[in-house]
Design a protein around this motif. Structure first.
Motif, PDB file in Angstrom:
ATOM      1  N   GLY A 126      -6.649  -2.361  -3.451  1.00 41.25           N
ATOM      2  CA  GLY A 126      -7.183  -1.950  -2.163  1.00 41.25           C
ATOM      3  C   GLY A 126      -8.518  -2.592  -1.836  1.00 41.25           C
ATOM      4  N   ALA A 127      -9.315  -2.886  -2.873  1.00 44.32           N
ATOM      5  CA  ALA A 127     -10.627  -3.503  -2.665  1.00 44.32           C
ATOM      6  C   ALA A 127     -10.568  -5.022  -2.652  1.00 44.32           C
ATOM      7  CB  ALA A 127     -11.590  -3.045  -3.759  1.00 44.32           C
TER       8      ALA A 127
ATOM      9  N   ARG B 260       0.822  -1.211   0.000  1.00 41.89           N
ATOM     10  CA  ARG B 260       0.000   0.000   0.000  1.00 41.89           C
ATOM     11  C   ARG B 260       0.859   1.265   0.000  1.00 41.89           C
ATOM     12  NH1 ARG B 260      -3.540  -2.660   3.875  1.00 41.89           N
ATOM     13  NH2 ARG B 260      -5.626  -2.958   3.014  1.00 41.89           N
TER      14      ARG B 260
ATOM     15  N   ARG C 281      -6.709   1.005  -6.734  1.00 45.37           N
ATOM     16  CA  ARG C 281      -8.088   0.856  -6.266  1.00 45.37           C
ATOM     17  C   ARG C 281      -8.505  -0.608  -6.241  1.00 45.37           C
ATOM     18  NH1 ARG C 281     -13.549   3.402  -9.122  1.00 45.37           N
ATOM     19  NH2 ARG C 281     -15.035   2.503  -7.649  1.00 45.37           N
ATOM     20  N   GLN C 282      -8.169  -1.349  -7.292  1.00 42.44           N
ATOM     21  CA  GLN C 282      -8.525  -2.768  -7.352  1.00 42.44           C
ATOM     22  C   GLN C 282      -7.810  -3.564  -6.260  1.00 42.44           C
ATOM     23  OE1 GLN C 282      -7.573  -3.904 -11.355  1.00 42.44           O
ATOM     24  NE2 GLN C 282      -9.478  -3.110 -12.209  1.00 42.44           N
TER      25      GLN C 282
ATOM     26  N   LEU D   4      -3.623   4.391 -10.702  1.00 44.10           N
ATOM     27  CA  LEU D   4      -4.724   4.700  -9.799  1.00 44.10           C
ATOM     28  C   LEU D   4      -5.760   3.588  -9.780  1.00 44.10           C
ATOM     29  CD1 LEU D   4      -5.952   6.880  -7.926  1.00 44.10           C
ATOM     30  CD2 LEU D   4      -7.143   7.787  -9.932  1.00 44.10           C
ATOM     31  N   LEU D   5      -6.138   3.087 -10.962  1.00 43.14           N
ATOM     32  CA  LEU D   5      -7.116   2.005 -11.039  1.00 43.14           C
ATOM     33  C   LEU D   5      -6.566   0.719 -10.435  1.00 43.14           C
ATOM     34  CD1 LEU D   5      -8.605   2.575 -14.617  1.00 43.14           C
ATOM     35  CD2 LEU D   5      -9.682   3.070 -12.407  1.00 43.14           C
TER      36      LEU D   5
END
Length: 324
Positions: free
Chosen positions: A127-128, A45, A124-125, A120-121
């Motif tokens: 992180g989810a 992260r 996000r993926q 960025l995408l």
């Protein structure tokens, strides 16, 4: 049914060629390929955020530089540069003669935006993505250090990849199973571990445990003895059977709770005690629905209201019939 053997120094393939058994990372990759719950990796992260912050800062500086160039073009005495804001074709043609800083900068910004959007995408993926179960992390940690399994093959800084200090940074590529409620997680977690320690480890046939079927959709980290995992003292429990048991127990409890409530209310004569029991039973019913199912709040509210209505109707009818 054949009994599984532990890993040997070498193996023979289908055409009779001898090949060495995998060790180190190849052995770990082999185990992960058969055991999806052990596909645990780091999200990194902090590094993702640092990289995003770098790209964001670079784009911010380029945006400021673009504004300055636009202002200079608009305030210049050159009629061609003054028309850049209205004519991209003119700006592009001027770039061919090295007379358009604005167009060159826009091209650089476009490339940088691609990197930024992609990063960025991806962040996000990641992180989810699902976090691994703590029990699966412990299993992988134990596998890495046990002599007949990973045998402490990690060296240098790589030894700390799966340390507890990174546990909040772990991610698993195992897909999320939609039919997992809190009770199934409990049954497939602490209760299964307790069962295995007390009884499950003794119930074997020819060294194999009670549950035999190998199912890649399982999510528990107790495996059956198999050389694929590098040792014979790993037990596997069929996840489909655990899920079936969870459904049976949940269904039985959901049918017993309303009927037991009515039965108890039947033998209570004082109205004030009946009302108190209705409050207690309704609270237990709502708590049970929330903990043992994945019902939404509106569904829990509707079912609880219907359950309370049944209790009230029973109290009213029994009082009218003179049973109170």
């Amino acid at each position: 049914m054949s009994s599984a053997q532990g890993p040997s120094a070498s193996a023979v393939d289908a055409i009779g060629n001898e090949k060495l058994a995998p060790v180190g990372y190849p052995k770990l990759a082999r185990m992960m390929s058969f055991s999806s719950e052990t596909t645990i990796f780091r999200r990194f992260r902090e590094l993702h955020m640092l990289n995003l912050l770098r790209l964001q800062a670079e784009l911010h500086d380029m945006e400021h530089e673009l504004q300055e160039i636009r202002r200079e073009d608009a305030e210049s005495n050159d009629p061609v540069r003054m028309d850049y804001a209205q004519d991209f074709h003119l700006m592009r043609d001027s770039a061919d003669t090295n007379d358009s800083l604005q167009y060159d900068l826009l091209n650089r910004i476009g490339q940088k935006l691609k990197d930024y959007d992609k990063t960025l995408l991806a962040a996000r993926q990641i992180g989810a993505a699902n976090s691994p179960h703590q029990r699966d992390v412990k299993f992988l940690q134990n596998w890495l250090v046990r002599p007949k399994m990973g045998s402490n093959f990690l060296v240098g800084h790589e030894r700390t990849i799966w340390d507890d200090s990174n546990i909040s940074d772990f991610v698993t590529i195992q897909p999320q199973q939609s039919d997992r409620d809190a009770f199934t997680f409990l049954l497939n977690g602490a209760l299964l571990t307790f069962y295995d320690r007390i009884y499950g480890h003794r119930k074997t046939v020819r060294g194999l445990p009670q549950f035999q079927a190998y199912d890649k959709s399982r999510s528990n980290s107790l495996q059956r003895p198999d050389s694929r995992y590098g040792a014979e003292d790993i037990r596997e429990y069929d996840d489909a059977k655990i899920l079936r048991l969870s459904k049976v127990l949940s269904g039985t409890l959901s049918s017993l709770l309303p009927t037991l409530a009515i039965l108890i209310l039947y033998f209570v004569r004082r109205m004030i005690i009946r009302i108190a029991l209705v409050i207690i039973f309704t609270g237990l019913f709502s708590m049970t629905l929330s903990l043992l199912t994945e019902a939404k709040r509106v569904e829990v509210f509707s079912a609880t209201a219907a359950f309370a209505a049944v209790e009230v109707v029973f109290i009213g009818s029994s009082a009218t019939n003179g049973t109170a």
